[in-house]
Enzyme design. Structure first.
Site, PDB file in Angstrom:
ATOM      1  N   GLU A   1       8.347  15.473  15.792  1.00  0.00           N
ATOM      2  CA  GLU A   1       8.871  15.304  14.440  1.00  0.00           C
ATOM      3  C   GLU A   1       8.081  16.205  13.490  1.00  0.00           C
ATOM      4  OE1 GLU A   1      10.205  11.691  11.520  1.00  0.00           O
ATOM      5  OE2 GLU A   1       8.270  11.505  12.528  1.00  0.00           O
TER       6      GLU A   1
ATOM      7  N   CYS B   1      12.923  10.598   7.860  1.00  0.00           N
ATOM      8  CA  CYS B   1      12.707  10.179   9.250  1.00  0.00           C
ATOM      9  C   CYS B   1      13.938  10.355  10.125  1.00  0.00           C
ATOM     10  CB  CYS B   1      12.232   8.730   9.283  1.00  0.00           C
ATOM     11  SG  CYS B   1      13.322   7.594   8.404  1.00  0.00           S
TER      12      CYS B   1
ATOM     13  N   GLU C   1       8.549   1.151  11.695  1.00  0.00           N
ATOM     14  CA  GLU C   1       9.501   2.269  11.682  1.00  0.00           C
ATOM     15  C   GLU C   1       8.686   3.536  11.725  1.00  0.00           C
ATOM     16  OE1 GLU C   1      10.994   5.300  10.943  1.00  0.00           O
ATOM     17  OE2 GLU C   1      11.791   4.783   8.981  1.00  0.00           O
TER      18      GLU C   1
ATOM     19  N   LYS D   1       0.863  -1.184   0.000  1.00  0.00           N
ATOM     20  CA  LYS D   1       0.000   0.000   0.000  1.00  0.00           C
ATOM     21  C   LYS D   1       0.903   1.240   0.000  1.00  0.00           C
ATOM     22  CE  LYS D   1      -2.423   3.388   2.317  1.00  0.00           C
ATOM     23  NZ  LYS D   1      -2.027   4.432   1.352  1.00  0.00           N
TER      24      LYS D   1
END
Length: 476
Positions: A374, A273, A237, A157
């Site tokens: 983040e 990331c 992750e 996906k």
């Protein structure tokens, strides 16, 4: 039904893409399950899987311009880097795992009793991959490559923001000889398609890579869905808030430009990331460091990622663009000093495109939102420190633990700090030290499970132990 995928450079529609739903996931899982249980793929000799994967990698190289262009118009990745480095690099990653496809084997064991024992290493089965939007090519290949080598079948996906290159890679895989049903791409929205994959009873493993604000909460929801289904294996992750630590003995002229790259003020708009966005600088060189940062920033260009002179393109979509601007306002409101940038950019004078100036904040404290969350945007937070002990404590003072950078010429400091940081990857006097051989993955709420290296291959495999009585043993 379809949904639009938008060009972040122009805010215009690129294409209408099929909007998958639970029924589409069911069809894809049925195809993957049939391919795993009945097709040749898991039963092929490893050398034959290797041959097909090598052909797949060759096709990636042959179609490098199309693939790089898709990631530029869909994700705003720099075209020059995609064409010159990243597509070829991911093709090499496919070749890396192709080389391992015929080297998967168990062990013969000398048992302490009258038994002959050995282990078989087998593919885990049907895998669901849920991948993010920041690096469509790299994320697709990092998941699909080792899973193919392990002879798994899969449902992929892609992110709804960047579905195009995943569809093209599936097409190339078919041309290479990957059998039908082995790679199934289902496009659509994460709350529907992603949730259906996570809770599906006939999927054996879910690999989630979600890198954006709120990614940890997404990971929690995925885990909850898995816990109420068939307790499938999971690898997560979930992003990070990585420290980039500069000690007094570092070469400012070299490290300041690296810090800008590490925080991804350039190249990928902060949308990575492992970005080193918390820049800790020891007080003895702090002022010199800030001066050098500003000098470097003057040379960099924000604009169309198809332009080879451009260092930074737009954010991926309007939602992310607005989030980043909100973080900038939060920084100013909480008392950080805006040293540079901080505003939207109209690069073509048409009021179009999700462009934001590279932004540097000073006087940032550890409790500020821009230092804790983040952001996934071109924002750097500069913080001063005094001692090794202080910076270790502050660097570890985050819920994340994905990566870190240490800049020093003192071997004792490098060893002490690298062993003390709670992060899955630590780079000393470099940053983004990625390599096909080097596994990467997180500590704490950055998730668990590894990408890259043989660790990534092993997570798609399971071990079966077999014991046989030796003839005339008391077991008979």
């Amino acid at each position: 039904m379809t949904f639009e995928t938008i060009d972040p450079r122009t805010e215009e529609v690129i294409a209408n893409v099929s909007e998958g739903d639970k029924d589409d996931v069911d069809l894809a899982v049925t195809a993957a399950r049939h391919a795993f249980d009945h097709s040749p793929w898991p039963r092929l000799p490893g050398c034959e899987r290797r041959r097909i994967m090598l052909k797949f990698a060759d096709l990636m190289d042959e179609n490098v311009e199309e693939l790089a262009a898709l990631d530029t118009i869909d994700a705003a990745n720099l075209y020059s880097l995609g064409k010159g480095m990243f597509i070829h690099g991911t093709a090499e990653l496919i070749r890396y795992y192709a080389g391992a496809a015929d080297k998967i084997h168990g062990e013969t064991l000398k048992m302490s009793r009258d038994l002959h024992g050995y282990t078989l290493v087998e593919p885990i089965g049907v895998v669901g991959h849920i991948i993010p939007w920041n690096f469509p090519t790299q994320m697709f290949v990092m998941k699909v490559g080792p899973a193919l080598a392990a002879s798994c079948t899969m449902i992929v996906k892609p992110a709804e923001q960047t579905p195009l290159s995943a569809l093209y890679y599936a097409y190339l895989a078919k041309l290479a000889g990957v059998p039908d049903g082995v790679i199934n791409v289902v496009t659509g929205y994460r709350p529907i398609v992603g949730a259906s994959i996570s809770s599906h009873m006939d999927i054996d493993m879910v690999v989630l890579n979600v890198s954006f604000t709120g990614s940890t909460e997404t990971g929690h929801r995925i885990m909850q869905a898995i816990a109420t289904s068939n307790l499938k294996v999971v690898s997560l992750e979930l992003g990070g808030k990585s420290p980039f630590i500069v000690f007094d003995d570092a070469d400012v002229d070299k490290i300041a430009p690296l810090a800008l790259t590490a925080s991804q003020q350039v190249l990928f708009q902060g949308q990575i990331c492992v970005a080193g966005t918390r820049i800790f600088v020891q007080e003895g060189i702090y002022d010199k460091f800030v001066t050098k940062l500003l000098e470097e920033l003057k040379t960099w260009v924000v604009g169309d990622p198809f332009d080879s002179n451009v260092n930074q393109g737009p954010q991926v979509d309007k939602k992310q663009y607005e989030k980043v601007l909100l973080y900038i306002e939060n920084g100013k409101r909480e008392g950080a000093t805006l040293l540079s940038g901080g505003k939207p950019l109209d690069t073509k004078g048409k009021g179009k495109g999700y462009y934001i100036e590279p932004t540097i904040f000073t006087d940032v404290t550890d409790d500020m939102i821009i230092a804790k969350e983040e952001i996934f945007g071109p924002i750097m937070s500069l913080m001063k420190f005094k001692s090794v002990e202080e910076v270790i404590k502050r660097a570890n003072g985050t819920k994340y633990g994905l990566a870190a950078g240490i800049m020093t010429n003192d071997l004792n400091i490098a060893n002490t700090v690298s062993r003390s940081l709670r992060a899955g990857a630590v780079w000393i006097n470099c940053y983004f030290g990625f390599d096909n051989d080097l596994p990467i993955g997180g500590y704490k709420r950055s998730g668990f499970g590894k990408d890259m290296g043989m660790d990534a291959l092993h997570k798609y495999l399971q071990h079966k132990s077999i014991a046989i009585p030796i003839y005339n043993s008391p077991w008979l």
